[in-house]
Write a protein that holds these residues in place. Structure first.
Motif, mmCIF file in Angstrom:
data_model
loop_
_atom_site.group_PDB
_atom_site.id
_atom_site.type_symbol
_atom_site.label_atom_id
_atom_site.label_comp_id
_atom_site.label_asym_id
_atom_site.label_seq_id
_atom_site.Cartn_x
_atom_site.Cartn_y
_atom_site.Cartn_z
ATOM 1 N N PHE A 135 56.570 26.926 -30.218
ATOM 2 C CA PHE A 135 55.774 25.033 -30.436
ATOM 3 C C PHE A 135 55.047 25.286 -28.985
ATOM 4 C CE2 PHE A 135 60.284 23.290 -31.494
ATOM 5 C CZ PHE A 135 59.958 23.385 -32.315
ATOM 6 N N GLY A 136 54.692 26.475 -28.212
ATOM 7 C CA GLY A 136 53.599 26.909 -27.149
ATOM 8 C C GLY A 136 53.857 26.746 -26.287
ATOM 9 N N SER A 137 54.022 26.646 -25.421
ATOM 10 C CA SER A 137 54.012 26.502 -23.472
ATOM 11 C C SER A 137 53.047 25.521 -23.423
ATOM 12 C CB SER A 137 53.549 27.533 -22.626
ATOM 13 O OG SER A 137 54.215 28.648 -22.816
ATOM 14 N N PRO A 138 53.349 24.160 -22.997
ATOM 15 C CA PRO A 138 52.323 23.438 -22.666
ATOM 16 C C PRO A 138 51.324 23.639 -21.091
ATOM 17 C CG PRO A 138 53.900 22.077 -22.155
ATOM 18 C CD PRO A 138 54.588 23.519 -22.206
ATOM 19 N N ALA A 139 49.904 22.535 -21.995
ATOM 20 C CA ALA A 139 48.907 23.040 -21.511
ATOM 21 C C ALA A 139 48.000 21.737 -21.210
ATOM 22 C CB ALA A 139 47.821 23.799 -21.778
ATOM 23 N N PRO A 140 47.381 21.000 -19.643
ATOM 24 C CA PRO A 140 46.554 19.654 -20.160
ATOM 25 C C PRO A 140 45.804 19.398 -21.427
ATOM 26 C CG PRO A 140 46.736 20.647 -17.822
ATOM 27 C CD PRO A 140 47.327 21.730 -19.168
#
Ligand code: NFS
Length: 667
Positions: free
Chosen positions: A235-240
């Motif tokens: 699902f994608g690595s989180p970023a702000p």
């Protein structure tokens, strides 16, 4: 513990949105977890964990000196057995979630699912190379297949060491090896907890608790870490990202669908389906302006930190969301779901839909989720919710919502501090070494209706921020802090100490970093690993000026988390009810609390303590941080030393008249 006394909405929660709904509950004559906690007097023997019901010679209750169970089990053995069984259940919950994620990764790699992709190929390649899986010249699916096989194998592995432990600092791995507590396989250690605590097995409290450490390490550095890794790949690595929290995110003119539970697999697909034109048109045909997805509990954090989907609330707000009368469907998967939801929903039009193969609730609609038909199922569920829109009665949505910037993965912090070419933790380590940041603390875990909802999370966070402690938060704790504005740069910075403010301004981060859901506590572990690797703050996690806190804990998962955080070398404080408490009338009940604190400090370099008073929690946290600073030979923390960063100085100067500006700049 306030059982017996009926509390007011203000005593129940510090959150105005929750207070409003609790008032509504009273008007409508509906019970909630809060009112049930008033009515339910906790059993004092069970509260101390001095009751043994492991065999049917009992249940045996130990209430005085010299008393044992019928088999002869002493108070300390009983308490240690009860404690490790909590660790086993908590580790099982996290790790079974991790296993499901790994199996999904395998299915996605083989093209057997519907709607999923390998979204973060960079993280996939990075992880694969950590485990010597070849990446050059291979497709993402081939690499993912191998990584999935490796990860799936960690659960049932019988010998050796869980492979992801290699991501802990070498010095920490040595501590575990010396104690003989390196987990062999995630499931194996959990099963062994149950074997050892069966009647007539392990009857030495210290020996039992050694295995609790081993099992919990398999959770934090194994099952949970795998869950986080695979979620990022899929699902994608989180970023702000900018989001909003609290019940006010529900919309009066849209179909409200609340996703609640823990797994990102279905909730992400619900988000995808809600954006399909055909589904939006269907909602419009039903007279709504659109579909509004929001989350409760850790599923909320999963979709908040990746897609900016608003969070309607934390654990104790699940019933309250339904009481707005504005929720067409509450879709639940696993963990932290109250059975009471179904009863509450009967008073409104809300349909509670269970979706996991493992979880059914009597009276709820069950639509079983299957990754192979994920998008179709998500669309069907949304159509059902839309069909339910016309059944809405009177609604009352509290007008309270707060902005939040979540999404601080370990990878993002690395990038934020140094950019793509010089990504590094150096500025963070330097800030701690100089004393601008006094130390670090992680505030995590649940809400508990025995106390005042959100109060301890927020009060402790505010006190530590004033003292220049940088915070990382996950789960219900992060939602609590978000509600009072601590998770956005501007709003938070006027509440923090001068040194920490300089750092936040310079890097552009809030003073509380939201690192995700509860399994994402594994992100905190890998952050600490990298702090050690970067250098200057000790050779092991136990040397870093850092403290772990779970102020409003209630679940067995929280006990497993606390145990692996301590096993990793971090002093940890929990509040509220201690799962093993000393009863002065039972001298043997002093043994286990002692083993968890000074006993574990000798073994793994960190204590687990249960403390209720906020002032003591804060002073012990700061004292521990200062002690670690002194042991590292760092300058003592001095709040007067910093606070004149370029940014804040500029703001001051800009507010002056031209003549005063000249004076301020040139003297
Ligand atoms: Ni973790 Fe507690 Fe549940 Fe998440 Fe909230 S209650 S142990 S934070 S939602 S798991």
């Amino acid at each position: 513990m306030m059982a017996g006394k009926k509390r007011t909405p203000e005593e129940y929660s510090i959150d105005p949105a929750s207070q409003e709904m609790l008032l509504r509950a009273e008007e409508l004559g509906l019970k909630t977890a809060f009112s049930r906690a008033d009515e339910m007097k906790a059993c004092p023997i069970g509260a101390d964990n001095l009751c043994c019901k492991i065999c049917s010679m009992g249940p045996c209750r130990i209430v005085k000196e010299g008393q044992t169970g019928i088999c002869g089990a002493t108070a300390d053995t009983i308490q240690a057995r009860n404690f490790i069984r909590m660790v086993a259940a908590g580790a099982a919950a996290h790790s079974d979630h991790g296993r499901d994620m790994a199996v999904t990764l395998k299915e996605v790699a083989n093209g057997e699912t519907q709607g999923y992709v390998l979204r973060d190929v960079a993280k996939l390649r990075d992880l694969a190379s950590k485990y010597d899986i070849p990446i050059e010249g291979r497709s993402p699916s081939e690499i993912a297949n191998d990584l999935a096989d490796l990860y799936i194998a960690q659960f049932g592995q019988q010998q050796g060491v869980v492979v992801s432990l290699s991501r802990a600092p070498k010095s920490r791995q040595k501590v575990w090896e010396k104690l003989g507590i390196l987990p062999r396989g995630v499931d194996r250690e959990i099963v062994e907890c149950l074997h050892r605590t069966h009647i007539g097995d392990d009857q030495d409290a210290e020996h039992i608790l050694d295995h609790a450490l081993r099992t919990a390490i398999g959770d934090g550095w194994g099952g949970s870490l795998i869950a986080t890794d695979v979620s990022d790949i899929l699902f994608g690595s989180p970023a702000p990202i900018l989001g909003e929290v609290n019940l006010g995110v529900l919309k009066d003119d849209q179909v409200n669908v609340v996703v609640h539970g823990h797994e990102p697999t279905l909730s992400n697909m619900i988000v995808v389906a809600s954006q399909i034109p055909e589904i939006i048109d269907y909602a419009k045909e039903a007279g709504a302006k659109g579909i509004n997805i929001s989350g409760i509990c850790c599923t909320a954090n999963e979709v908040l930190m990746r897609q900016g989907i608003p969070a309607a609330g934390n654990f104790l707000q699940q019933e309250l969301a339904i009481m707005t009368g504005a929720v067409e469907a509450m879709i639940v998967d696993v963990q932290c779901i109250m059975q009471a939801l179904v009863g509450i929903a009967e008073n409104f039009h809300t349909e509670v839909i269970t979706t996991s193969k493992k979880v059914k609730i009597k009276g709820a609609t069950h639509i079983e989720f299957d990754e192979k038909k994920a998008l179709d199922i998500a669309k069907d569920i949304l159509r059902r919710a839309i069909d339910n829109y016309e059944n809405r009665g009177k609604i009352q949505i509290p007008d309270h919502r707060s902005p939040v910037v979540p999404g601080f993965s370990h990878e993002y912090i690395n990038y934020a501090l140094g950019g793509s070419y010089r990504s590094s933790f150096r500025p963070l380590n330097d800030a701690v070494m100089s004393g601008r940041i006094r130390g670090l603390a992680g505030i995590v875990g649940c809400n508990n209706p025995r106390g005042q909802h959100d109060n301890l999370h927020v009060e402790i966070a505010r006190e530590l921020l004033k003292n220049d402690v940088l915070l990382v938060e996950t789960g219900c704790s992060s939602i609590a802090s978000a509600k009072v504005g601590l998770l956005v740069g501007e709003a938070g910075l006027d509440q923090v100490g001068p040194g920490l403010r300089e750092i936040c301004e310079a890097i552009g981060i809030p003073p509380v970093l939201h690192m995700g859901s509860c399994v994402d506590n594994s992100r905190i572990l890998t952050v600490l690993s990298q702090v050690v690797e970067e250098g200057g703050l000790g050779e092991d996690i136990s040397e870093i000026p850092v403290v772990g806190l779970a102020p409003e804990w209630m679940s067995e998962k929280a006990i497993s988390i606390a145990t692996y955080v301590v096993a990793s070398g971090v002093y940890t404080i929990m509040s509220g009810t201690a799962p093993v408490a000393s009863n002065p009338k039972v001298p043997d009940s002093l043994i286990v609390p002692e083993l968890l604190s000074t006993g574990w400090e000798k073994k793994v370099g960190a204590k687990l303590e249960f403390i209720n008073d906020v002032d003591t929690i804060v002073s012990k946290t700061l004292a521990h941080i200062d002690k670690k600073r002194a042991e590292l030979g760092l300058p003592a923390y001095d709040p007067e030393a910093f606070g004149e960063s370029g940014d804040s100085r500029m703001l001051e100067i800009e507010s002056l008249s031209v003549a005063d500006r000249r004076e301020a700049i040139y003297g």
